[in-house]
Design a protein around this motif. Structure first.
Motif, PDB file in Angstrom:
ATOM      1  N   TYR A  67       0.960  -1.163  -0.016  1.00 15.50           N
ATOM      2  CA  TYR A  67      -0.003   0.085   0.221  1.00 15.50           C
ATOM      3  C   TYR A  67       0.795   1.281  -0.113  1.00 15.50           C
ATOM      4  O   TYR A  67       1.945   1.210   0.438  1.00 15.50           O
ATOM      5  CB  TYR A  67      -0.903   0.101   1.278  1.00 15.50           C
ATOM      6  N   PRO A  68       0.385   2.308  -0.514  1.00 14.27           N
ATOM      7  CA  PRO A  68       1.093   3.742   0.037  1.00 14.27           C
ATOM      8  C   PRO A  68       1.430   3.767   1.449  1.00 14.27           C
ATOM      9  O   PRO A  68       0.441   3.130   2.210  1.00 14.27           O
ATOM     10  CB  PRO A  68       0.003   4.949  -0.396  1.00 14.27           C
ATOM     11  N   TRP A  69       2.362   4.511   1.649  1.00  9.67           N
ATOM     12  CA  TRP A  69       2.554   4.341   3.251  1.00  9.67           C
ATOM     13  C   TRP A  69       1.631   5.043   4.149  1.00  9.67           C
ATOM     14  O   TRP A  69       1.523   4.341   5.249  1.00  9.67           O
ATOM     15  CB  TRP A  69       3.970   5.368   3.450  1.00  9.67           C
ATOM     16  N   VAL A 154       8.098  22.143   1.600  1.00 13.12           N
ATOM     17  CA  VAL A 154       8.157  20.914   1.125  1.00 13.12           C
ATOM     18  C   VAL A 154       7.058  20.561   0.341  1.00 13.12           C
ATOM     19  O   VAL A 154       5.975  21.018   0.312  1.00 13.12           O
ATOM     20  CB  VAL A 154       7.976  19.956   2.588  1.00 13.12           C
ATOM     21  N   GLU A 155       7.557  19.749  -0.737  1.00 13.03           N
ATOM     22  CA  GLU A 155       6.642  19.165  -1.836  1.00 13.03           C
ATOM     23  C   GLU A 155       6.634  17.791  -1.819  1.00 13.03           C
ATOM     24  O   GLU A 155       7.406  17.102  -1.842  1.00 13.03           O
ATOM     25  CB  GLU A 155       7.000  19.725  -3.062  1.00 13.03           C
ATOM     26  N   TYR A 156       5.321  17.167  -1.217  1.00 12.54           N
ATOM     27  CA  TYR A 156       5.179  15.597  -0.894  1.00 12.54           C
ATOM     28  C   TYR A 156       4.906  14.982  -2.028  1.00 12.54           C
ATOM     29  O   TYR A 156       3.664  15.533  -2.978  1.00 12.54           O
ATOM     30  CB  TYR A 156       4.261  15.344   0.025  1.00 12.54           C
ATOM     31  N   ALA A 157       5.324  13.835  -2.480  1.00 17.55           N
ATOM     32  CA  ALA A 157       5.141  13.076  -3.394  1.00 17.55           C
ATOM     33  C   ALA A 157       4.662  11.314  -2.658  1.00 17.55           C
ATOM     34  O   ALA A 157       4.642  11.378  -1.356  1.00 17.55           O
ATOM     35  CB  ALA A 157       6.316  12.666  -4.347  1.00 17.55           C
ATOM     36  N   HIS A 158       4.378  10.531  -3.501  1.00 21.27           N
ATOM     37  CA  HIS A 158       4.100   9.077  -3.249  1.00 21.27           C
ATOM     38  C   HIS A 158       5.133   8.307  -2.929  1.00 21.27           C
ATOM     39  O   HIS A 158       5.090   7.154  -2.600  1.00 21.27           O
ATOM     40  CB  HIS A 158       2.758   8.495  -3.964  1.00 21.27           C
ATOM     41  N   SER A 159       6.397   8.524  -3.713  1.00 20.99           N
ATOM     42  CA  SER A 159       7.448   7.299  -3.704  1.00 20.99           C
ATOM     43  C   SER A 159       8.831   8.103  -3.876  1.00 20.99           C
ATOM     44  O   SER A 159       8.981   9.364  -4.204  1.00 20.99           O
ATOM     45  CB  SER A 159       7.191   6.418  -4.855  1.00 20.99           C
ATOM     46  N   GLU A 160       9.891   7.433  -3.526  1.00 22.33           N
ATOM     47  CA  GLU A 160      11.207   7.717  -3.745  1.00 22.33           C
ATOM     48  C   GLU A 160      11.276   8.175  -5.239  1.00 22.33           C
ATOM     49  O   GLU A 160      12.389   8.990  -5.660  1.00 22.33           O
ATOM     50  CB  GLU A 160      12.162   6.611  -3.473  1.00 22.33           C
ATOM     51  N   GLU A 161      10.914   7.029  -6.091  1.00 22.02           N
ATOM     52  CA  GLU A 161      11.325   7.317  -7.670  1.00 22.02           C
ATOM     53  C   GLU A 161      10.704   8.759  -8.016  1.00 22.02           C
ATOM     54  O   GLU A 161      11.610   9.374  -8.648  1.00 22.02           O
ATOM     55  CB  GLU A 161      10.606   6.288  -8.433  1.00 22.02           C
TER      56      GLU A 161
END
Length: 255
Positions: A67-69, A154-161
């Protein structure tokens, strides 16, 4: 005795003396793609290999769901999953969750990228010193309250990639993640000439702290399960199994 009577007598005998078969307990573990610790390919997952060794010693079966974190944490909160991996301890999380003994000790650094290949360090005494920079983050990570308290952009995303690609495109200036994971991702996402343009700041965000199994305080018999888990983990560390898995996945033995 007639044949039917013999059959009935045999059936009663079997019912009286047959040992009851107990189904093995299945524990759901919520996680996300976090190489080399966890990947969808079990053969390349250090923690899935580790849990495969722990399961038989606990007499349980682990089922991993990706799942997403933020969803991972929700699954644990809702007790639809026994635990989530890998998670760092924070004061906020420790109010709501229980944590295992450390699964692995890992540093986290801020990663940066320069298209010209230069690698200037950015010194900071506190996170507030990084306010002039655009920071990449991942929703649900332990550092969210830290960055908020420091007033960072901070700009948040869903993954390290997503974050490493934004870093390479110049859309953010810094991104922090576990150092081993960061270099693993960079080397698998970019060609060697681009890999050489990434670097880490000298000062770590987190140094030598643990990655843990995080469980809900409300899960049935969770204290008993966690005690069994920690005991199994200690056994695996003592008998050399843990060291074998660490070396198999190219990690460094840290205990």
């Amino acid at each position: 005795m007639k044949l039917l009577g013999k059959i009935l007598l045999y059936a009663v005998f079997c019912a009286l003396f047959a040992a009851p078969v107990r189904a093995q307990q299945t524990l759901v573990i919520a996680t996300n793609h976090y190489p080399p610790y966890v990947t969808a390919n079990d053969e390349n997952s250090f923690l899935i290999d580790l849990f495969d060794e722990i399961g038989p010693k606990m007499d349980v079966r682990f089922e991993f769901r990706f799942y997403p974190w933020k969803r991972c944490e929700q699954e644990v909160s809702n007790t639809t999953a026994w635990g989530a991996i890998p998670y760092r301890k924070t004061p906020e999380r420790q109010k709501a969750f229980l944590f295992s003994d450390a699964l692995y000790l890992a540093d986290s650094h801020f990663f940066a990228y320069r298209a010209d290949g230069q690698k200037p360090d950015i010194a900071f005494d506190s996170l507030a010193d990084l306010r002039p920079y655009r920071i990449g983050g991942i929703q649900g990570y332990y550092y969210e309250p830290w960055f908020k308290d420091a007033g960072l952009d901070v700009e948040y995303a869903h993954s390290e990639e997503q974050n490493f690609r934004r870093l390479q495109l110049g859309r953010i200036d810094l991104f922090s993640t576990a150092t081993t994971l960061g270099w693993y991702m960079i080397e698998n996402l970019f060609p060697p000439e681009e890999v050489a343009k990434f670097y880490t700041l000298k000062k770590p965000l987190v140094q030598g702290e643990g990655l843990f199994l995080m469980t809900s305080k409300d899960y049935p018999q969770t204290h008993i399960l966690l005690e069994k888990f920690n005991k199994a983990l200690a056994t695996i560390k003592a008998d050399g199994t843990y060291a074998r898995l660490v070396h198999k996945h190219g990690l460094v033995l840290t205990f």
